[in-house]
Enzyme design. Structure first.
Site, PDB file in Angstrom:
ATOM      1  N   GLY A 174       0.791  -1.229   0.000  1.00 34.94           N
ATOM      2  CA  GLY A 174       0.000   0.000   0.000  1.00 34.94           C
ATOM      3  C   GLY A 174       0.820   1.274   0.000  1.00 34.94           C
ATOM      4  CB  SER A 175       4.254   2.207  -1.017  1.00 31.43           C
ATOM      5  OG  SER A 175       4.318   1.820  -2.359  1.00 31.43           O
ATOM      6  CG  ASN A 176       1.498   3.410  -5.766  1.00 35.73           C
ATOM      7  OD1 ASN A 176       1.834   4.445  -6.320  1.00 35.73           O
ATOM      8  ND2 ASN A 176       2.121   2.264  -5.945  1.00 35.73           N
ATOM      9  CG  MET A 254      -1.338  -8.082  -6.636  1.00 39.78           C
ATOM     10  SD  MET A 254      -0.571  -7.060  -7.899  1.00 39.78           S
ATOM     11  CE  MET A 254       0.436  -8.275  -8.706  1.00 39.78           C
ATOM     12  CG  ASN A 271      -3.715  -0.653 -12.500  1.00 40.81           C
ATOM     13  OD1 ASN A 271      -3.480  -0.768 -11.280  1.00 40.81           O
ATOM     14  ND2 ASN A 271      -3.077  -1.383 -13.404  1.00 40.81           N
ATOM     15  CG  HIS A 273       1.599  -1.809 -15.467  1.00 39.85           C
ATOM     16  ND1 HIS A 273       1.320  -3.046 -14.936  1.00 39.85           N
ATOM     17  CD2 HIS A 273       2.558  -1.995 -16.397  1.00 39.85           C
ATOM     18  CE1 HIS A 273       2.063  -3.953 -15.542  1.00 39.85           C
ATOM     19  NE2 HIS A 273       2.838  -3.333 -16.424  1.00 39.85           N
TER      20      HIS A 273
END
Ligand code: GRF
Length: 357
Positions: A174-176, A254, A271, A273
């Site tokens: 969960g760093s984003n 994921m 999203n 990527h």
């Protein structure tokens, strides 16, 4: 403990007493935040299905997880106090888990009443198995149309918020998510994170969200692997719809987003990527870039469509791959780019949606 809350063990003993007198205990559960006529009529109806009624209320934390930030409006002790004042209600207990399963196991009611927002097939299977074991009857009572606490709250706050409302889905650290939450806190992203969902029970993203006091929950993906079952897609869609968000943000989620989940929020799911799409879609994109001998790499924010990592690109950040750079060095540097790119693109996309609205 509040004098208006009973100990489930004491209620269980009282239930046995009732049984000896050939009487039936009815059990129902819910948030019961801000009582309204719909609640009163529902509880009267539930009480009529037996000889006594126990109401199990969700603890404050689980109300927040279900209904979103700002809820409950009243804490559990006061919600219990209001319920106790009703003629239909004999006892109130509180439970802190996401479902009333443990409470039901302890109290062993004769009748289980649920509101008409449930259908037999949407009742919790574990609760149903337990009730069958107990020989308890389940009744679904019709709800009074037009009466709900969420409806009341909406009526009381007519001012439309200019913040974009987000649901964030993840499976990992969960760093984003953290970068997005920090951007919100710093005032760099005019947004409100209303819900965080994960398909992994102990995903770091859940822990990070809870530490920030945001509603966060694990939602069963239905099967292992890369895809959600159709019923899980529906559960995800329903939960997100209930939180009334504008955008769904995938931050390391994921699983393939498809079926009802994709259809419900088409064009509003983003999203990130870790490659310069259309190059290297799919798993371990940065490793693919290294293996292909690329000289540059980066990350892409895109709109999610049926085909994996192939929707319209909204923004990219790039870096030069250093000679001899390892996989972990490269993904470390890509992550730093992601954390700057994602909040910025979400803000730009939200502003574009607002202009078009
Ligand atoms: C990121 O590398 C993102 O590009 C990919 O999954 C990873 C999530 O990392 N989709 P985190 O959970 O946000 O730390």
């Amino acid at each position: 403990m509040s004098p208006f809350l009973s100990d489930p063990a004491e209620v269980a003993a009282w239930r046995d007493e009732l049984e000896r007198e050939n009487k039936r205990l009815v059990f129902t559960n819910g948030c019961f935040d801000l009582l309204h006529p719909g609640h009163i009529r529902y509880l009267n109806e539930a009480r009529r299905r037996g000889d006594a009624l126990v109401v199990a209320i969700n603890g404050d934390e689980s109300v927040r997880a279900i209904k979103g930030p700002g809820r409950p409006i009243l804490g559990e002790a006061e919600r219990a106090e209001m319920l106790c004042a009703l003629r239909a209600v004999d006892r109130v207990v509180v439970f802190h888990e996401m479902t009333a399963l443990e409470c039901l196991r302890q109290i062993r009611p004769h009748v289980y009443a649920k509101g008409g927002d449930y259908r037999p097939e949407t009742l919790q299977p574990e609760e149903q198995a337990l009730l069958r074991q107990l020989g308890a009857e389940t009744v679904i009572l019709s709800l009074v149309k037009g009466h709900s606490t969420s409806e009341l709250v909406k009526r009381m706050s007519p001012l439309k918020s200019d913040k974009v409302k987000l649901a964030v889905l993840g499976s990992g650290t969960g760093s984003n998510f953290e970068a997005i939450a920090e951007a919100v806190l710093a005032g760099n992203l005019q947004a409100e994170i209303r819900l965080v969902l994960a398909d992994v029970p102990d995903a770091g993203i859940l822990e990070k969200a809870r530490r920030r006091g945001l509603p966060a929950m694990f939602l069963d993906p239905g099967r292992p692997g890369f895809r959600l079952t159709p019923s899980a897609c529906k559960n995800y869609a329903d939960r997100i719809k209930a939180s009334e968000v504008d955008l769904v943000i995938l931050a390391g989620f994921m699983r393939k987003v498809e079926g009802e989940l994709l259809e419900s929020f088409a064009g509003r799911i983003l999203n990130i990527h870790p490659s310069l799409l259309p190059k290297f879609p799919g798993k371990d994109a940065w490793k693919q870039a290294l293996a292909a001998g690329e000289t540059e790499a980066g990350c892409t924010v895109h709109v999610v469509t049926e085909e994996i990592d192939a929707g319209p690109v909204l923004g990219q950040s790039r870096l030069e791959i250093r000679p001899g750079e390892t996989e972990s060095e490269l993904i470390g540097r890509i992550h730093l780019l992601e954390h700057e790119l994602y909040p910025r693109v979400i803000g730009e996309f939200a502003a574009k949606l607002a202009r078009e609205a």
